[in-house]
Each structure stands twice: as C-alpha cells, then as structure tokens.
Scaffold this motif. Structure first.
Motif, PDB file in Angstrom:
ATOM      1  N   GLU A 306      55.570  21.838  39.123  1.00  0.00           N
ATOM      2  CA  GLU A 306      54.976  20.566  39.302  1.00  0.00           C
ATOM      3  C   GLU A 306      54.329  20.548  40.836  1.00  0.00           C
ATOM      4  O   GLU A 306      54.094  19.276  41.221  1.00  0.00           O
ATOM      5  N   VAL A 307      54.441  21.401  41.694  1.00  0.00           N
ATOM      6  CA  VAL A 307      54.000  21.366  42.717  1.00  0.00           C
ATOM      7  C   VAL A 307      52.411  21.867  42.823  1.00  0.00           C
ATOM      8  O   VAL A 307      52.082  22.469  41.657  1.00  0.00           O
ATOM      9  N   PRO A 308      51.743  21.835  43.905  1.00  0.00           N
ATOM     10  CA  PRO A 308      50.307  22.311  43.568  1.00  0.00           C
ATOM     11  C   PRO A 308      50.180  23.956  43.570  1.00  0.00           C
ATOM     12  O   PRO A 308      51.100  24.534  43.894  1.00  0.00           O
ATOM     13  N   VAL A 309      49.267  24.317  42.766  1.00  0.00           N
ATOM     14  CA  VAL A 309      49.109  25.663  42.735  1.00  0.00           C
ATOM     15  C   VAL A 309      47.702  26.175  43.052  1.00  0.00           C
ATOM     16  O   VAL A 309      46.609  25.369  43.238  1.00  0.00           O
ATOM     17  N   THR A 310      47.588  27.661  43.444  1.00  0.00           N
ATOM     18  CA  THR A 310      46.450  28.167  43.947  1.00  0.00           C
ATOM     19  C   THR A 310      46.094  29.169  42.826  1.00  0.00           C
ATOM     20  O   THR A 310      46.761  29.932  42.576  1.00  0.00           O
ATOM     21  N   SER A 331      52.837  33.813  36.663  1.00  0.00           N
ATOM     22  CA  SER A 331      52.124  32.527  36.027  1.00  0.00           C
ATOM     23  C   SER A 331      50.708  33.025  35.744  1.00  0.00           C
ATOM     24  O   SER A 331      49.935  32.697  36.559  1.00  0.00           O
ATOM     25  N   PRO A 332      50.518  33.969  34.629  1.00  0.00           N
ATOM     26  CA  PRO A 332      49.039  34.522  34.683  1.00  0.00           C
ATOM     27  C   PRO A 332      48.075  33.452  34.387  1.00  0.00           C
ATOM     28  O   PRO A 332      48.625  32.549  33.360  1.00  0.00           O
ATOM     29  N   ALA A 333      46.966  33.228  34.519  1.00  0.00           N
ATOM     30  CA  ALA A 333      45.815  32.497  34.120  1.00  0.00           C
ATOM     31  C   ALA A 333      44.914  33.192  33.106  1.00  0.00           C
ATOM     32  O   ALA A 333      44.708  32.423  31.907  1.00  0.00           O
ATOM     33  N   SER A 334      44.558  34.307  33.379  1.00  0.00           N
ATOM     34  CA  SER A 334      43.237  34.875  32.660  1.00  0.00           C
ATOM     35  C   SER A 334      43.258  36.451  32.915  1.00  0.00           C
ATOM     36  O   SER A 334      43.709  37.002  33.844  1.00  0.00           O
ATOM     37  N   VAL A 335      43.223  37.184  31.826  1.00  0.00           N
ATOM     38  CA  VAL A 335      42.770  38.797  31.871  1.00  0.00           C
ATOM     39  C   VAL A 335      41.513  38.861  31.412  1.00  0.00           C
ATOM     40  O   VAL A 335      41.267  38.635  30.147  1.00  0.00           O
ATOM     41  N   THR A 336      40.588  39.512  31.930  1.00  0.00           N
ATOM     42  CA  THR A 336      39.395  40.195  31.480  1.00  0.00           C
ATOM     43  C   THR A 336      39.054  41.704  31.598  1.00  0.00           C
ATOM     44  O   THR A 336      39.838  42.166  32.471  1.00  0.00           O
ATOM     45  N   GLY A 337      38.268  42.184  30.774  1.00  0.00           N
ATOM     46  CA  GLY A 337      37.973  43.458  30.804  1.00  0.00           C
ATOM     47  C   GLY A 337      39.038  44.255  29.999  1.00  0.00           C
ATOM     48  O   GLY A 337      38.509  45.727  29.823  1.00  0.00           O
ATOM     49  N   ILE A 338      39.642  43.738  29.332  1.00  0.00           N
ATOM     50  CA  ILE A 338      40.718  44.765  28.289  1.00  0.00           C
ATOM     51  C   ILE A 338      41.532  43.564  27.503  1.00  0.00           C
ATOM     52  O   ILE A 338      42.031  42.474  27.989  1.00  0.00           O
ATOM     53  N   ARG A 359      41.289  49.515  33.443  1.00  0.00           N
ATOM     54  CA  ARG A 359      40.553  48.429  34.408  1.00  0.00           C
ATOM     55  C   ARG A 359      40.773  46.835  33.880  1.00  0.00           C
ATOM     56  O   ARG A 359      40.119  46.841  32.836  1.00  0.00           O
ATOM     57  N   TYR A 360      41.229  46.160  34.835  1.00  0.00           N
ATOM     58  CA  TYR A 360      40.948  44.853  34.150  1.00  0.00           C
ATOM     59  C   TYR A 360      41.058  43.780  35.523  1.00  0.00           C
ATOM     60  O   TYR A 360      41.395  44.105  36.555  1.00  0.00           O
ATOM     61  N   THR A 361      40.499  42.594  35.300  1.00  0.00           N
ATOM     62  CA  THR A 361      40.688  41.672  36.312  1.00  0.00           C
ATOM     63  C   THR A 361      41.885  40.367  36.053  1.00  0.00           C
ATOM     64  O   THR A 361      41.676  40.140  34.983  1.00  0.00           O
ATOM     65  N   LEU A 362      42.555  40.286  36.982  1.00  0.00           N
ATOM     66  CA  LEU A 362      43.844  39.544  36.507  1.00  0.00           C
ATOM     67  C   LEU A 362      43.666  38.285  37.478  1.00  0.00           C
ATOM     68  O   LEU A 362      43.535  38.245  38.750  1.00  0.00           O
ATOM     69  N   ALA A 363      43.675  37.058  36.992  1.00  0.00           N
ATOM     70  CA  ALA A 363      43.891  35.733  37.590  1.00  0.00           C
ATOM     71  C   ALA A 363      45.103  35.131  37.496  1.00  0.00           C
ATOM     72  O   ALA A 363      45.634  35.249  36.567  1.00  0.00           O
ATOM     73  N   TRP A 364      45.632  34.607  38.370  1.00  0.00           N
ATOM     74  CA  TRP A 364      47.159  34.041  38.349  1.00  0.00           C
ATOM     75  C   TRP A 364      47.213  32.829  39.103  1.00  0.00           C
ATOM     76  O   TRP A 364      46.530  32.410  40.010  1.00  0.00           O
ATOM     77  N   TRP A 365      48.300  32.016  38.826  1.00  0.00           N
ATOM     78  CA  TRP A 365      48.492  30.782  39.742  1.00  0.00           C
ATOM     79  C   TRP A 365      49.767  31.089  40.572  1.00  0.00           C
ATOM     80  O   TRP A 365      50.649  31.479  40.181  1.00  0.00           O
ATOM     81  N   GLU A 366      49.502  30.488  41.625  1.00  0.00           N
ATOM     82  CA  GLU A 366      50.511  30.656  42.926  1.00  0.00           C
ATOM     83  C   GLU A 366      50.905  29.022  43.251  1.00  0.00           C
ATOM     84  O   GLU A 366      50.032  28.540  43.620  1.00  0.00           O
TER      85      GLU A 366
END
Length: 712
Positions: A306-310, A331-338, A359-366
């Motif tokens: 419930e706190v702000p995320v980046t 807390s993953p957001a998306s995975v592309t490339g695989i 090889r892949y690109t990982l986006a996540w929430w912090e």
C-alpha cells in the motif's frame, strides 16, 4: 422454419447482438478492453450484415447461419490472426492457430497471469464464443420469434466471463442495468404493447439487478475474492524445477569462480536477485509453495503493498545456471524476450523450457518506505506461506524460541531484533569445511551445539524461529549484487555471490529481506538505497535487547491478532441496511414514474383506442387502491365494487365512463368520446384523492398495477 412474410424488427437483432457483445467485453479484466473491441465489433457487424442480407434476399435465409459463421470466422482471422494470413487471405497456419485457440485457448488463458498477453491462441476463443452466441441468438429470434430465449446464448457468454473474473460493485450494477435494457429492447421489438411494455418489464429487471449486485456485495462481509476458474488451473512444473537450489549453497560457495549470469540496467534496492522462494517445510526439506502461471502482459503491484512503488528494469543474461530457476524480484511487473512461468504471490520465475543461454528483460516494482515507518510497522496478516508448517518441532528448539525476545509481540522491530540475535550469537562458517543441510537435525546442531553455519543454516533457522514467534517469514535463495560493475556497466554474478536469506511480511509494505548471516558486518547505509538503506538505518536505531519495547499500536488497533467478528458483521449490517434503503427509494420512485409515463401514452390515443385506454387507466387506479378487479369485469361492475369507498364522485365518474365505453364500442357511428372518457377518469381520481394519505401512498407504490389483472 422462419415464417414467410413475418419480419422481425431490427431492434430484436440489435438486442441479441448486444447481449453477445456485452458478454464478450466482460472478458476485459482478462485481456484488457482494447484488444477485445475490434474482434468482437467485427464479429457483431458481419453477423448483422448477413442478417440484413437475408432481409433483402429471402432466398438466402436457409443459408444465413452458414454465411454468418463463415463471415464471422473470416472477421476473427483478419482481426486476431493477421500475421498468419498471406495478403489478407487465410492460410493453413491461420486454421491451425484458430483451432488451437478454440480448443485450448480457454485453458491457456486460465494458466496465465492477468491481463494476459493478447496472443491469438489465447484471445481467439472470446470472439469465437461471441460469434456462436450471435448466430444462435439470431436464428432463435427469427425462426422461433422468442426474444428472451434468443438472449440466452449471449447470457451464457456472460456466465463464462464471470467464471473467469466476476464483476462486483458498480460494474455489476452497470452490467445488470445493461442486460435489463437489452431485454427490454428485445421485448419492445417483439411486438405487443411497445414502449409501455418495455418500461413495465424493465423496472423489475432493474430492481432485481441492483438487488443482486447488493446481495453479492454484502454476502461476504470478509471481502474474500470471488471464485474463479483460474483458482483451479496452474502450469505443473517438471521434476528438475522442483529441485531446491538451497542444496547448492555449499557447493557454489566452495567453487566461487564460475559465472552464473550478467545484468545491466537498474540495480535492485535490496542488492539481491531472488532465485527461488521456499516457504514450505516438512522438517526435512524446504520447497516452493503456490502455483506457476505463464507471464501475461503485466502484473500490478501486490494487494499487500500500500506504500508508493517505483518501477525498475534490468536486462539479464543467464549463462551458468543448470536449472530452470531464473533471477527475479519479489514483485515482478513484466518479462520480455522469453516465455517464463511466474508464481505471482512469490515472484519466482522459471524458464518455460531449458536452453543453454537465456536473455530477457525484467521489470519489477519496488516499494518506497523510510526507516521511521518500518521501525513502528506491524506484520502483515495472512501472507502467502509466511506462517506455513514446520513439521514436528524439536522440544529444545521450541524452548529456545520462547527464551529469545520473550516479551515482544510480532512486529518489524522484533524481526530485526531476532536477526541481530542470530548475528551476535552465531558465526558464519568459512573455508572448505562448510556445513550443509537445512532439516531439523542440521538446524538443531546449528542452533544448540555448533552455532556455526552458512547462510543456508542462518536463513532456515531464522524462518523457523520467526514463525514460532508469530512473525510471517519465508526462506529465499538467490545471489548478491556485485559491488562493482565491469565494462559498460555490466555486473557479473558468480557462484561466490550465492546467498540464502529470510524475508518477513511487513504490513502495507510487503516482503522485506533480512540477512542474519551478514547483518553483524553491516555498518549503516553505506552505498545502499531504498529498502536496503531503510533496513540498515533501522538496525542502527534499534535499542539494546534489554531496552527493547513494543512499538505503539496504530489508533483503533488492539493487542488482539484478529479483528472482532462482531465489528465485521456490524459493518455488513450497515451495508445491508443502506442497500435495502436504496431499493426502497428505487421502488418508490420507479413505480410512480412507470405508471405516469403509461398514463401519458394512454392519453395520446384517439377514438375507440382512447376510450379503452381511459377505461384501463381508471381500472388500474382502482386496483392500486385495493378494489378487486378481474379481467372480465365491466365498467359498471367496477363501479359497484368501488362503492365501498363511499366517494360518490368516484362512482359517478365510473358511470359516465361506462356510457362513453358503450358509445365507443356499440354505436354504429362510433362517436369520438375519448375526451369525455378521460374527463370521467379525472372525476374518478378526484374521488380517490379524498382517501386517507396512507391509502394514497400505498396505491402510488403498488407494483401490481404494472401487470394486467388476472382472469376472474
């Protein structure tokens, strides 16, 4: 067969196609609304076009369903599978993907995170279901002329969509109102009384729709999520994926040089790359819990945060990991490339198929939180696996847990104090003689005898002690982030960076990593940032063990672990009361509105129709006031029944109305006496207005007058 010469109104076609389209669009939470709009719209338009063609060329009517299906399939191919066509012409690949989507798409979608990627093999089953519902509905409407029955196929698509994800609250009310309007449109187009019938039938549908939505809202006062077919579907892991990477900690520590993976881009604030979350423990082994799904388009931050995320992002290349486990984040957001599988609740990533290099690109929430907020934070309630089983706990370890920090209740401060206790009273093993194992025999030796171990024993011991003290905790295996980057900002992770650590579930923040094996060596925040910096500052502010006190509870909370059930049911009772009050208001305003519109439409009729409408209006007014009325009564019969009110003007008005009815129905000249008939109705109403206000109020909201009188 469709009856020759009988034309079905277009409003019925629109209602049937609207019902099918609305059911398909309710898959919006699964795929997103935009990917569905074009294919569903195309299917509806071509079905309507084929139906119009049948109107203009009646000889094609027997072939209408065939033409509609073929045209609809082409529309699905052109809007969902354009990449499989050759210059817009369907190919064998188009047919294969379409067949796979029809047969397996529904299940593949259930095995994906939502919103799912709008891939053809997943998405195709939705417009196909809409096409089937549209064609069946049109045929039932035109051949059987049963408007409500024609809406059933579209309603089945709605039921299917709700089995995936149920709409609630305002969306549920809006859906109910939409289907009520569609049903009214279908009935209005089916002949009969027209718009008065539409208004008459829509009000009960609206009331029932709102009542049903309110009932669904208050039926579960604990706000538990609605059942979904997704709950029963997941992707089973292969046997090699079940092997715990925890067993490799000692081996990789003894062989530090080999490279495991490389990464560029953002660096995790925790300075860790989780590999596997292990929250199940049977006394001998730790194993992953939960189920895995195919990664969809994007995963939103967890409901426990419930706190702000980046949002952060990094490019990863795995070169030296033999297993299917992939570096990820909590807390993953998306995975592309695989194509990967993901455990949404834990963030664990698994390769869909083994390949030498990934090889892949990982986006996540912090989450963004400061030390002050963490220092007074409590623990989250009911996190996934945080308070899982421990097998048969040895009595000596149970006693040890009671002796450690005995006066402190579960909180993040207590969690950090437990971390410090292990760091100060146990030592990290180095050299070639490294202990291995993480079951109760090894943990008993570590906690009670040797007090020496690797991060494997530290992390496992922390989790069992934390759970025994009511702190939700889980064990994670992964790698540290290297302190220095190499050329072009690349950070190379090697065997030497392997690490096991515990994570604790903090209220409104989510899972926070700790490090009892290395916490004693940390000195302030250093180069840390984000969560790592906040946790490091909490460590420096933590008082000595003998001076530790429980943090103050937030206003309105007590020492009890669970909220009182009475408070929850009290809230539910308030919601029920508000819902019932809303229904009363809706009914009180709706019935007079419908009867008022009906009276206005009746007054617009002329000649004999106007006289009959005046008679129907007087009859319904008296029915609302409790006068017994049957379908076979005459106006004079009704005047005799109304005499019980003692209002002579009412009886006189009915007598005058009876003469107008006789003149309109039996006079050969058929004089236009509609004006006289409505003047008689006004006289009847004048008499009814002299009745007590309670009787007039009951008559105004009497819903029985919306329907014809029963036969006598």
């Amino acid at each position: 067969m469709e009856r020759p010469g009988v034309v079905t109104p277009r409003s019925g076609d629109v209602a049937v196609l609207g019902a099918a389209a609305l059911g398909g669009l309710l898959f919006g939470p699964v795929f997103g609304l935009l990917p569905l709009l074009v294919p569903i719209g195309a299917v509806v338009l071509v079905t309507f076009g084929v139906t119009e063609l049948g109107r203009r060329r009646p000889g094609l009517i027997p072939w209408r369903p065939v033409f509609a299906v073929v045209a609809g399939l082409l529309a699905v191919v052109e809007t969902v599978l354009p990449a499989t066509t050759a210059a817009g012409i369907p190919t064998g690949e188009s047919v294969a993907v379409l067949a796979e989507g029809a047969v397996h798409g529904w299940q593949l979608t259930l095995q994906s995170t939502w919103p799912a990627r709008p891939e053809p093999r997943l998405l195709a089953f939705v417009p196909l279901a809409v096409l089937l519902a549209a064609v069946l509905g049109i045929e039932v409407l035109h051949r059987l002329r049963r408007p409500l029955l024609a809406l059933v196929p579209g309603l089945l698509v709605l039921v299917l969509s709700q089995a995936y994800v149920a709409v609630t609250g305002v969306a549920a009310v809006a859906t109910g109102l939409g289907y009520a309007a569609i049903a009214g449109l279908a009935l209005a187009g089916g002949g009969g009384a027209g718009w008065p019938r539409l208004l008459k039938l829509s009000l009960p549908a609206v009331v029932l729709g709102v009542a049903g939505a309110l009932a669904l809202t208050v039926a579960d006062p604990l706000a538990k999520p609605a059942y979904s077919l997704k709950d029963d579907e997941s992707v089973p892991l292969t046997e090699d994926a079940v092997v715990s990477p925890l067993s490799e900690v000692a081996y990789r520590s003894k062989n530090p040089a080999p490279q495991v993976f490389r990464h560029t881009g953002d660096t995790p604030a925790s300075n860790r790359w989780p590999l596997a979350v292990l929250d199940g423990f049977d006394g001998s082994n730790w194993f992953p819990g939960g189920g895995f799904r195919r990664m969809g388009a994007e995963i939103a931050p967890g409901s426990d945060i419930e706190v702000p995320v980046t949002r952060r992002q990094a490019a990863i290349e795995v070169t030296g990991s033999p297993g299917p486990w992939l570096p990820g984040q909590a807390s993953p957001a998306s995975v592309t490339g695989i194509d990967v599988l993901v455990d949404e609740a834990r963030g664990t990533l698994v390769a869909g198929r083994p390949v030498p290099s990934i090889r892949y690109t990982l986006a996540w929430w912090e989450p963004e939180v400061g030390a002050a907020a963490l220092l007074g934070a409590g623990m989250a309630r009911g996190p996934h696996g945080g308070l899982g089983g421990l097998g048969t706990v040895p009595p000596a370890i149970d006693e040890l847990a009671d002796r450690v920090l005995p006066t402190l209740r579960p909180s993040f401060q207590t969690a950090v104090a437990l971390e410090r206790h292990l760091a100060e009273n146990y030592r990290l093993a180095t050299g070639d003689d490294l202990p291995t194992g993480h079951g109760w025999p090894q943990l008993s030796r570590f906690l009670l005898e040797d007090k020496r171990g690797t991060s494997e024993q530290f992390a496992a011991a922390y989790v069992v002690l934390a759970r025994l003290k009511g702190i939700p905790a889980r064990l994670v295996v992964g790698y540290r982030v290297p302190e220095r980057a190499e050329a072009e900002g690349v950070r190379v992770v090697r065997n030497a960076d392997i690490l096991a650590w515990p994570e604790v579930a903090v209220d409104k923040v989510g899972w926070i990593p700790l490090d009892p094996a290395g916490a004693a060596k940390q000195s302030g925040t250093g180069s840390a940032s984000g969560i790592a910096a906040a946790v490091a500052e909490v460590r420096t502010q933590l008082p000595p063990e003998q001076k530790l006190q429980n943090p103050e509870l937030p206003p309105g909370e007590s020492e009890e672990d669970e909220p009182e059930a009475g408070a929850e049911w009290g809230t539910a009772a308030i919601v029920v009361a508000i819902g019932l009050a809303g229904l009363v208001v809706l009914w009180g305003a709706g019935v007079p509105a419908v009867t008022g519109v009906r009276a206005w439409r009746r007054r617009r009729r002329l000649g004999r129709a106007g006289v009959i409408a005046a008679w129907a209006e007087a009859r319904d007014r008296l029915r609302a006031h409790g006068v017994p009325v049957t379908a076979g009564m005459t106006v004079r019969d009704l005047a005799t029944s109304a005499a019980v009110f003692g209002q002579q003007s009412t009886v006189d008005g009915l007598g005058a109305l009876a003469r107008s009815v006789d003149a309109a129905l039996w006079s050969g000249a058929a004089p236009d006496v509609a004006g006289e008939a409505w003047a008689s109705v006004a006289e009847v109403r004048t008499g009814l207005k002299r009745r007590p206000w309670r009787a007039r109020l009951r008559a105004a909201v009497d819903g029985r007058v919306l329907f014809p009188p029963r036969g006598g």
